[in-house]
Design a protein around this motif. Structure first.
Motif, mmCIF file in Angstrom:
data_model
loop_
_atom_site.group_PDB
_atom_site.id
_atom_site.type_symbol
_atom_site.label_atom_id
_atom_site.label_comp_id
_atom_site.label_asym_id
_atom_site.label_seq_id
_atom_site.Cartn_x
_atom_site.Cartn_y
_atom_site.Cartn_z
ATOM 1 N N VAL A 1 29.422 80.560 23.293
ATOM 2 C CA VAL A 1 28.284 79.444 23.366
ATOM 3 C C VAL A 1 27.382 80.037 24.332
ATOM 4 C CG1 VAL A 1 27.748 77.222 23.736
ATOM 5 C CG2 VAL A 1 29.816 77.597 22.337
ATOM 6 N N ASP B 1 21.953 78.113 26.546
ATOM 7 C CA ASP B 1 21.122 76.939 25.761
ATOM 8 C C ASP B 1 21.649 76.267 24.653
ATOM 9 O OD1 ASP B 1 21.384 79.038 23.842
ATOM 10 O OD2 ASP B 1 19.225 79.672 23.900
ATOM 11 N N GLY B 2 23.171 76.548 24.356
ATOM 12 C CA GLY B 2 24.021 75.839 23.195
ATOM 13 C C GLY B 2 23.903 76.564 22.039
#
Length: 261
Positions: free
Chosen positions: A197, A200-201
């Motif tokens: 991940v 920034d997601g």
């Protein structure tokens, strides 16, 4: 006429007296040994009496950022009820290294009455799962959650995979840095498949295998990727032999789209 008187031969000393003399000498030697041992024991007891050479101070060398005074006290106080000579240095050493944040400890007497503790704390490089940390030597340790440093990446994997996961995280981080990205998580599942991940997601599906060839291809192609207006990448799927797939966060109420490279 009778001849001259002849002297009678001397009778030998009875043999049974010799063992008795040997036994007496053995008992005397044993008594002497026991006396010496008893004297040594009594002398040691006298010397180790806490009143003879009392422990007056405990000094800690090295800065402590994570190890608390309460942890130190709980570890060493049970061993401080003796004088300097009676201190169990090895037991104190073991107790200190059982503190989660302690990487290495040294213990020594400093005469006349000081116990010196030298402590090196662990350097946490990542979180391991939800309840533990990973140090720079890929060792898992579990201190109190409130002592976890902020901003550490989250790693996970099967048992005894800590070193492998940490090494691959560093390689992935170096590659993503070339396009201004950084991973915040890296996970290895039981089927030997990797996923990461980004900060920034964005979900990064790396798939099985140890090489970074697919990630290298994505990094080279990234400057040419054109995003739909107002959208951002939701997922990067590198589980293709000769390319990758992108999923986008749709702008506003629009539906998700995919772009295959």
């Amino acid at each position: 006429m009778t001849g001259p008187a002849q002297a009678l031969p001397r009778q030998p000393e009875p043999q049974r007296r010799r063992p008795l003399r040997a036994l007496g000498r053995g008992l005397l030697a044993l008594a002497l040994v026991l006396g010496v041992v008893g004297g040594c024991v009594a002398g040691w007891r006298w010397l180790s009496d806490p009143e003879r050479f009392p422990l007056r101070a405990v000094r800690v060398d090295g800065p402590l950022r994570k190890v608390t005074q309460e942890e130190l006290s709980a570890a060493i106080v049970p061993y401080l009820n003796t004088g300097m000579l009676g201190l169990d240095v090895k037991a104190i050493h073991r107790a200190l290294e059982a503190i989660p944040w302690v990487a290495e400890a040294g213990v020594r007497r400093q005469w006349p009455g000081t116990l010196v503790l030298v402590i090196r704390e662990r350097e946490a490089v990542a979180r391991w799962g939800e309840r533990a940390l990973l140090d720079a030597g890929s060792q898992v340790f579990a201190p109190a959650p409130e002592t976890f440093p902020d901003g550490l990446p989250l790693l996970s994997g099967p048992e005894r995979s800590e070193g492998e996961v940490w090494e691959r995280f560093q390689r992935v981080r170096a590659l993503l840095a070339r396009i201004g990205q950084q991973p915040s998580e890296l996970h290895l599942d039981a089927r030997r498949s990797w996923r990461a991940v980004l900060a920034d997601g964005t979900l990064l599906q790396l798939g099985p295998g140890e090489g970074e060839a697919a990630l290298e291809r994505f990094v080279r192609a990234y400057p040419k990727v054109s995003a739909p207006e107002g959208a951002r990448i939701a997922q990067i799927d590198l589980r293709y032999p000769n390319g990758f797939a992108l999923a986008w966060h749709a702008p506003a109420a629009a539906s998700h789209g995919q772009e295959r490279k």
